[in-house]
Design a protein around this motif. Structure first.
Motif, PDB file in Angstrom:
ATOM      1  N   ALA A  88       0.828  -1.207   0.000  1.00  0.00           N
ATOM      2  CA  ALA A  88       0.000   0.000   0.000  1.00  0.00           C
ATOM      3  C   ALA A  88       0.861   1.255   0.000  1.00  0.00           C
ATOM      4  CB  ALA A  88      -0.933  -0.004   1.215  1.00  0.00           C
ATOM      5  N   VAL A  89       1.908   1.267   0.809  1.00  0.00           N
ATOM      6  CA  VAL A  89       2.814   2.416   0.853  1.00  0.00           C
ATOM      7  C   VAL A  89       3.496   2.599  -0.505  1.00  0.00           C
ATOM      8  CG1 VAL A  89       4.930   3.324   1.890  1.00  0.00           C
ATOM      9  CG2 VAL A  89       3.188   2.262   3.337  1.00  0.00           C
ATOM     10  N   GLY A  90       3.946   1.490  -1.088  1.00  0.00           N
ATOM     11  CA  GLY A  90       4.598   1.564  -2.384  1.00  0.00           C
ATOM     12  C   GLY A  90       3.678   2.083  -3.476  1.00  0.00           C
ATOM     13  N   ALA A  91       2.387   1.716  -3.410  1.00  0.00           N
ATOM     14  CA  ALA A  91       1.419   2.205  -4.391  1.00  0.00           C
ATOM     15  C   ALA A  91       1.182   3.707  -4.228  1.00  0.00           C
ATOM     16  CB  ALA A  91       0.107   1.441  -4.245  1.00  0.00           C
ATOM     17  N   LEU A  92       1.123   4.177  -2.991  1.00  0.00           N
ATOM     18  CA  LEU A  92       0.951   5.616  -2.758  1.00  0.00           C
ATOM     19  C   LEU A  92       2.176   6.391  -3.234  1.00  0.00           C
ATOM     20  CD1 LEU A  92      -0.726   5.706   0.790  1.00  0.00           C
ATOM     21  CD2 LEU A  92      -1.818   6.041  -1.436  1.00  0.00           C
ATOM     22  N   ARG A  93       3.361   5.828  -3.080  1.00  0.00           N
ATOM     23  CA  ARG A  93       4.572   6.513  -3.558  1.00  0.00           C
ATOM     24  C   ARG A  93       4.573   6.603  -5.079  1.00  0.00           C
ATOM     25  NH1 ARG A  93       8.998   8.585  -1.910  1.00  0.00           N
ATOM     26  NH2 ARG A  93       8.705   8.006   0.276  1.00  0.00           N
TER      27      ARG A  93
END
Length: 298
Positions: free
Chosen positions: A181-186
């Motif tokens: 999820a964090v990687g997708a937001l980045r």
């Protein structure tokens, strides 16, 4: 999120991950950096140390595709990381006039909503690039019942994952899902650095969640496609589901996410039980709204 800081942090984090041995470079004396030095990256990319230093300080304006390709090869970037680097380079250009205005939020077309509702045996929902679930069928809402029961989540998967304690029980492999999820937001921040709602979400999660702040600092990127999700639903127990994420063929940035279970598995039985439960509770809610007897009433 400051664009120059994003560029600088990403490039530093990638060269820190590569050892001279991995890059095929000789090692002399004691090293003070965990990975490659700036000069070594410059040599591998075929640019001067001064030029690479400028890039790592966050200035990607005017960088050619050939230099970006050479840099991606030197840093051994994967496909998603390479795409993110190109997004950062595009965002370094002049700010388009359209981006200075508040962007119109995409809405779910009625035809897309009908498709999602037309899959009653599969949990399905429509998600934007900020991980907001904008529409879901009955089984999708039942699967994520704990998220929808928490109004502070705003039906946002990232808020649920990091700010609701139930998420650590719901996602059996919580850390893996949270990092995705964090990687997708980045990735989205690299594409749309002027998205105010996205910046507010990242700021909120960074302030309220230590775990998010640490994972955000790792600079990792991720694109949701297909994967296996290990979930523990409070009603039906453990579910091992296949997830498919299909981007809509327009510029809305919306995707349709569908979960399924292989035939003959315990997960398929669990989805059938969940579908039966959601259909019954849905009828009861409909009955309450109309004043008619519910299915469980004599």
């Amino acid at each position: 999120m400051d664009h120059r800081d994003a560029v600088s942090s990403f490039l530093r984090s990638r060269r820190d991950k590569i050892t001279p041995e991995q890059a095929g470079l000789p090692v002399y004396g004691q090293r003070r950096v965990p990975g490659l030095r700036r000069g070594e990256v410059a040599t591998l990319a075929g640019v001067s140390v001064e030029y690479y230093t400028r890039l790592e300080r966050g200035n990607l304006r005017g960088v050619s595709d050939s230099v970006l390709d050479a840099l991606a090869q030197a840093l051994r970037l994967g496909d998603t990381e390479r795409m993110y680097l190109y997004d950062l380079a595009r965002a370094a250009g002049p700010v388009p006039a359209a981006r200075t205005r508040r962007e119109v939020r995409p809405t779910v077309r009625p035809s897309v909503a009908r498709i999602v509702e037309g899959m009653p045996e599969l949990p399905a929902y429509v998600m934007n690039n900020r991980l907001d679930t904008l529409a879901a069928n009955r089984l999708g809402r039942a699967l994520y019942s704990e998220m929808y029961a928490d109004p502070t989540c705003g039906a946002n998967v990232a808020r649920f994952a990091f700010l609701n304690a139930a998420a650590r029980r719901f996602y059996t492999d919580w850390e893996r899902m949270a990092r995705f999820a964090v990687g997708a937001l980045r990735i989205e921040a690299g594409k749309n650095p002027y998205d105010r709602d996205l910046s507010n979400l990242i700021g909120e999660l960074s302030t309220r969640s230590d775990a998010f702040r640490v994972m955000w600092g790792s600079q990792d990127v991720h694109v949701f496609r297909q994967s296996t999700k290990l979930l523990h639903h409070p009603l039906v127990g453990d579910l091992e589901l296949d997830q498919e994420t299909m981007s809509l063929p327009d510029e809305s940035g919306l995707s349709v996410v569908v979960y399924s279970a292989p035939p003959g598995t315990a997960a398929e039985d669990g989805l059938k039980l969940l579908a039966s439960w959601s259909a019954t509770t849905g009828q009861e809610r409909d009955a309450e709204s109309t004043g008619e007897p519910s299915p469980r009433q004599p």
